[in-house]
Design an enzyme around this catalytic site. Structure first.
Site, mmCIF file in Angstrom:
data_model
loop_
_atom_site.group_PDB
_atom_site.id
_atom_site.type_symbol
_atom_site.label_atom_id
_atom_site.label_comp_id
_atom_site.label_asym_id
_atom_site.label_seq_id
_atom_site.Cartn_x
_atom_site.Cartn_y
_atom_site.Cartn_z
ATOM 1 N N GLU A 85 34.490 25.650 42.213
ATOM 2 C CA GLU A 85 33.348 24.776 42.460
ATOM 3 C C GLU A 85 32.615 25.367 43.674
ATOM 4 O O GLU A 85 32.974 25.136 44.819
ATOM 5 C CB GLU A 85 33.821 23.345 42.761
ATOM 6 N N GLU A 88 23.378 23.158 36.832
ATOM 7 C CA GLU A 88 24.635 23.834 37.119
ATOM 8 C C GLU A 88 24.866 25.029 36.197
ATOM 9 O O GLU A 88 25.364 26.070 36.637
ATOM 10 C CB GLU A 88 25.794 22.838 36.991
ATOM 11 N N HIS A 116 31.623 27.008 38.435
ATOM 12 C CA HIS A 116 30.944 25.714 38.396
ATOM 13 C C HIS A 116 30.303 25.435 39.746
ATOM 14 O O HIS A 116 30.556 26.126 40.732
ATOM 15 C CB HIS A 116 31.939 24.599 38.056
ATOM 16 N N HIS A 149 29.658 25.194 31.431
ATOM 17 C CA HIS A 149 28.607 24.474 30.709
ATOM 18 C C HIS A 149 27.775 25.443 29.858
ATOM 19 O O HIS A 149 28.305 26.413 29.352
ATOM 20 C CB HIS A 149 27.764 23.658 31.681
#
Length: 255
Positions: free
Chosen positions: A143, A25, A78, A11
């Site tokens: 993640e 995040e 992430h 992101h």
């Protein structure tokens, strides 16, 4: 030439990723990627980032940054999220497919992070995820816990240095087990066919050799795979792939 690892903080900029109680995040991803990058640099690896500040690039642009940099390995950072806060916990690692170095790396990342206290949510194949599909090198996406889980956020904050070290160690150990050191460059090859019938593979390889292509047959995962060349330069591999595609072969670059 040093082995080059591309680190991708997920992101950024106008895309904050998942949010929870003011936490974004993109910030956690950047902090973790930079911490892991410092450890890998200290270990002698050549480390580059898709971003080092709060800027946005599309997933395709991130993949192109990695490809154009001649990366040997791609690791994306992430935090996970769920529809209802505090429903799920755990670390998960995504791969294009469960094969080769990327699968082993995903296993080692999950093992190291679960040792810190995260629940193991496993390895998931995501062949349509752009940063895994478009990167021309082994790629994984981490993640690192659920951002809308109080338990995972506590683990993330209280064990941040251990998490960064666990990921760096997973990368170093996986490469070491594969015979790759910080000073080794990734080797690329072009796959032009995969057959259950070995004779068909041998026929294609013979055809390619007759045209002076350095073809070989490798038996892997129950298939006879026809590959051409071994290149330390991604640009040279791409050039060879383009030649083969122009001749009508269905190709892709493997590393």
């Amino acid at each position: 030439m040093a082995y080059k690892i591309i680190l991708d903080p997920g992101h950024g900029g106008s895309d904050p990723g998942a949010n929870f109680n003011g936490r974004q995040e993109k910030d956690d991803a950047l902090a973790l990627a930079m911490a892991v990058g410092k450890l890998l640099t200290n270990a002698g690896f050549d480390v580059e980032y898709t971003r080092t500040a709060d800027v946005y690039n599309t997933p395709f642009e991130k993949a192109m940054i990695a490809n154009n940099a001649g990366g040997d390995l791609f690791v994306s950072f992430h935090r996970n999220s769920s529809a209802v806060p505090n429903t799920y916990t755990g670390v998960q690692t995504l791969v294009y497919n469960r094969e080769g170095l990327k699968e082993k790396l995903a296993e080692n990342i999950n093992k190291n992070l679960t040792a810190i206290g995260f629940e193991d949510k496993g390895i998931v194949e995501r062949p349509n995820l752009v940063v895994l599909k478009r990167t021309k090198m082994p790629a994984v996406l981490i993640e690192a816990g659920f951002i809308n889980s109080d338990k995972d956020n506590e683990l993330f904050d209280n064990n941040f240095n251990e998490i960064a070290q666990g990921i760096a160690d997973a990368i170093i150990d996986t490469l070491d087990d594969s015979g790759i050191s910080a000073t080794d460059a990734q080797v690329y090859t072009i796959q032009v066919g995969a057959f259950r019938n070995g004779q068909l593979a041998n026929n294609m390889a013979a055809q390619l050799k007759a045209m002076q292509f350095p073809a070989m047959v490798v038996f892997e995962d129950g298939l006879y795979k026809v590959r051409v060349g071994e290149f330390k330069s991604l640009d040279n591999a791409v050039e060879m792939e383009q030649r083969l595609r122009a001749m009508g072969y269905n190709t892709f670059i493997r590393s």
